[in-house]
Enzyme design. Structure first.
Site, mmCIF file in Angstrom:
data_model
loop_
_atom_site.group_PDB
_atom_site.id
_atom_site.type_symbol
_atom_site.label_atom_id
_atom_site.label_comp_id
_atom_site.label_asym_id
_atom_site.label_seq_id
_atom_site.Cartn_x
_atom_site.Cartn_y
_atom_site.Cartn_z
ATOM 1 N N LYS A 267 34.551 -72.782 -41.265
ATOM 2 C CA LYS A 267 33.976 -74.055 -41.705
ATOM 3 C C LYS A 267 34.958 -74.837 -42.589
ATOM 4 O O LYS A 267 35.081 -76.046 -42.460
ATOM 5 C CB LYS A 267 32.683 -73.778 -42.465
ATOM 6 C CG LYS A 267 31.796 -74.959 -42.670
ATOM 7 C CD LYS A 267 30.352 -74.520 -42.911
ATOM 8 C CE LYS A 267 30.213 -73.562 -44.068
ATOM 9 N NZ LYS A 267 30.211 -74.229 -45.381
ATOM 10 N N ARG B 76 21.511 -76.259 -48.006
ATOM 11 C CA ARG B 76 21.465 -74.856 -47.605
ATOM 12 C C ARG B 76 20.036 -74.430 -47.287
ATOM 13 O O ARG B 76 19.823 -73.374 -46.700
ATOM 14 C CB ARG B 76 21.914 -73.949 -48.753
ATOM 15 C CG ARG B 76 23.383 -73.823 -48.988
ATOM 16 C CD ARG B 76 23.992 -72.729 -48.149
ATOM 17 N NE ARG B 76 24.922 -71.857 -48.841
ATOM 18 C CZ ARG B 76 26.133 -72.188 -49.279
ATOM 19 N NH1 ARG B 76 26.566 -73.399 -49.163
ATOM 20 N NH2 ARG B 76 26.913 -71.294 -49.834
ATOM 21 N N ARG C 7 39.728 -60.624 -44.564
ATOM 22 C CA ARG C 7 40.186 -61.562 -45.589
ATOM 23 C C ARG C 7 40.523 -60.873 -46.907
ATOM 24 O O ARG C 7 41.387 -61.321 -47.649
ATOM 25 C CB ARG C 7 39.076 -62.571 -45.906
ATOM 26 C CG ARG C 7 39.156 -63.823 -45.114
ATOM 27 C CD ARG C 7 38.127 -64.764 -45.721
ATOM 28 N NE ARG C 7 37.734 -65.784 -44.779
ATOM 29 C CZ ARG C 7 36.730 -66.628 -44.992
ATOM 30 N NH1 ARG C 7 36.020 -66.540 -46.106
ATOM 31 N NH2 ARG C 7 36.436 -67.535 -44.107
ATOM 32 N N ARG D 150 39.040 -60.809 -49.689
ATOM 33 C CA ARG D 150 38.902 -61.548 -50.940
ATOM 34 C C ARG D 150 38.152 -60.721 -51.964
ATOM 35 O O ARG D 150 37.246 -59.977 -51.632
ATOM 36 C CB ARG D 150 38.154 -62.857 -50.689
ATOM 37 C CG ARG D 150 39.090 -63.907 -50.203
ATOM 38 C CD ARG D 150 38.484 -65.290 -50.196
ATOM 39 N NE ARG D 150 37.150 -65.417 -50.734
ATOM 40 C CZ ARG D 150 36.293 -66.300 -50.292
ATOM 41 N NH1 ARG D 150 36.610 -67.082 -49.298
ATOM 42 N NH2 ARG D 150 35.102 -66.419 -50.861
ATOM 43 N N ARG E 290 25.275 -62.271 -47.899
ATOM 44 C CA ARG E 290 25.505 -63.700 -47.629
ATOM 45 C C ARG E 290 25.183 -64.040 -46.177
ATOM 46 O O ARG E 290 24.635 -65.104 -45.892
ATOM 47 C CB ARG E 290 26.944 -64.080 -47.971
ATOM 48 C CG ARG E 290 27.170 -64.161 -49.480
ATOM 49 C CD ARG E 290 28.618 -64.334 -49.824
ATOM 50 N NE ARG E 290 29.119 -65.651 -49.469
ATOM 51 C CZ ARG E 290 30.417 -65.945 -49.412
ATOM 52 N NH1 ARG E 290 31.314 -65.025 -49.665
ATOM 53 N NH2 ARG E 290 30.796 -67.164 -49.101
HETATM 54 P P1 AMP Z 1 30.255 -71.655 -50.530
HETATM 55 O O1 AMP Z 1 31.645 -71.902 -51.033
HETATM 56 O O2 AMP Z 1 29.684 -72.821 -49.793
HETATM 57 O O3 AMP Z 1 30.146 -70.381 -49.751
HETATM 58 O O4 AMP Z 1 29.326 -71.476 -51.817
HETATM 59 C C1 AMP Z 1 29.575 -70.456 -52.736
HETATM 60 C C2 AMP Z 1 28.339 -70.200 -53.557
HETATM 61 O O5 AMP Z 1 27.952 -71.379 -54.246
HETATM 62 C C3 AMP Z 1 27.109 -69.802 -52.767
HETATM 63 O O6 AMP Z 1 27.089 -68.430 -52.465
HETATM 64 C C4 AMP Z 1 25.989 -70.213 -53.706
HETATM 65 O O7 AMP Z 1 25.820 -69.281 -54.752
HETATM 66 C C5 AMP Z 1 26.524 -71.488 -54.310
HETATM 67 N N1 AMP Z 1 26.120 -72.681 -53.508
HETATM 68 C C6 AMP Z 1 26.914 -73.516 -52.801
HETATM 69 N N2 AMP Z 1 26.204 -74.480 -52.215
HETATM 70 C C7 AMP Z 1 24.911 -74.258 -52.541
HETATM 71 C C8 AMP Z 1 23.676 -74.897 -52.224
HETATM 72 N N3 AMP Z 1 23.624 -75.966 -51.415
HETATM 73 N N4 AMP Z 1 22.533 -74.388 -52.747
HETATM 74 C C9 AMP Z 1 22.554 -73.315 -53.559
HETATM 75 N N5 AMP Z 1 23.669 -72.648 -53.879
HETATM 76 C C10 AMP Z 1 24.850 -73.108 -53.384
#
Ligand code: AMP
Length: 192
Positions: A13, A88, A127, A129, A140
């Site tokens: 993504k 989300r 990865r 990480r 996740r």
């Molecule tokens: P991402 O980089 O998009 O995978 O986001 C990393 C983390 O940020 C996620 O695992 C959530 O804890 C938080 N996060 C990001 N976007 C959202 C969202 N729209 N709603 C709630 N938590 C979010």
């Protein structure tokens, strides 16, 4: 154009988002990046978000919604934006629609990148990480699946969901996404 990009962790993504924002010349709004930046800068939002993110949970809607609303209000988002990582959940999607509608705006298209779980697990394991230990990855993916289904249903019922096969090279996947976006572009002389 206002576009939402959906895809599980490991679906490529981030790469696709970068290409899309370059192609469409719209800002890339990644809530994950915004939250990580808030944590780095030790803001109040960052302080509240950190424990949720550390344990692989979602940050409460109110926190992330405020971040997005403030960001969308900035000048560079007037011509559109690419939302990545938001919404989300179905409540976030409804809030976003209402927020945009109140300002005479709407989403044009929602792109969902689909990749088989087994492929994702092996990509993510590769990865290496620090924050991607096996339990967090599994949580996740499961969380993505659970939350994205109602979200996808919501956008499908509105007729703006486009599902993309995420297997293949980044170029192949990008070409598929571009084709869907071209088809969804508003008529004639709008810029993108
Ligand atoms: P991402 O980089 O998009 O995978 O986001 C990393 C983390 O940020 C996620 O695992 C959530 O804890 C938080 N996060 C990001 N976007 C959202 C969202 N729209 N709603 C709630 N938590 C979010």
């Amino acid at each position: 154009m206002r576009i939402v990009l959906l895809g599980p962790p490991g679906a490529g993504k981030g790469t696709q988002a970068q290409r899309l924002t370059h192609w469409l010349r719209v800002p890339h709004l990644s809530t994950g990046d915004m939250l990580r930046e808030a944590i780095r800068h030790e803001t109040e939002v960052g302080r509240q978000a950190e424990p949720h993110m550390k344990s692989g949970r979602l940050v409460p809607d109110a926190l992330v919604q405020q971040l997005v609303v403030d960001r969308i209000a900035q000048d560079d988002c007037v011509g559109g934006c690419l939302l990545d990582g938001f919404p989300r959940t179905a409540p976030q999607a409804k809030m976003l629609d209402e927020h945009l509608a109140e300002r005479g705006m709407a989403l044009d298209v929602v792109i969902k990148i689909d990749v088989d779980d087994n492929v994702l697990l092996s990509r993510l394991a590769g990865r290496g990480r620090l924050d991607d230990d096996a339990a967090v990855i599994a949580q996740r993916l499961q969380q993505y699946e659970q939350l994205t289904r109602p979200l996808a249903d919501y956008y499908r019922s509105r007729g703006i969901l486009r599902e993309i096969d995420g297997l293949g090279t980044p170029d192949e996947v990008f070409n598929r996404i571009m084709a869907k976006i071209e088809a969804a572009k508003p008529a004639a002389n709008s810029r993108v």
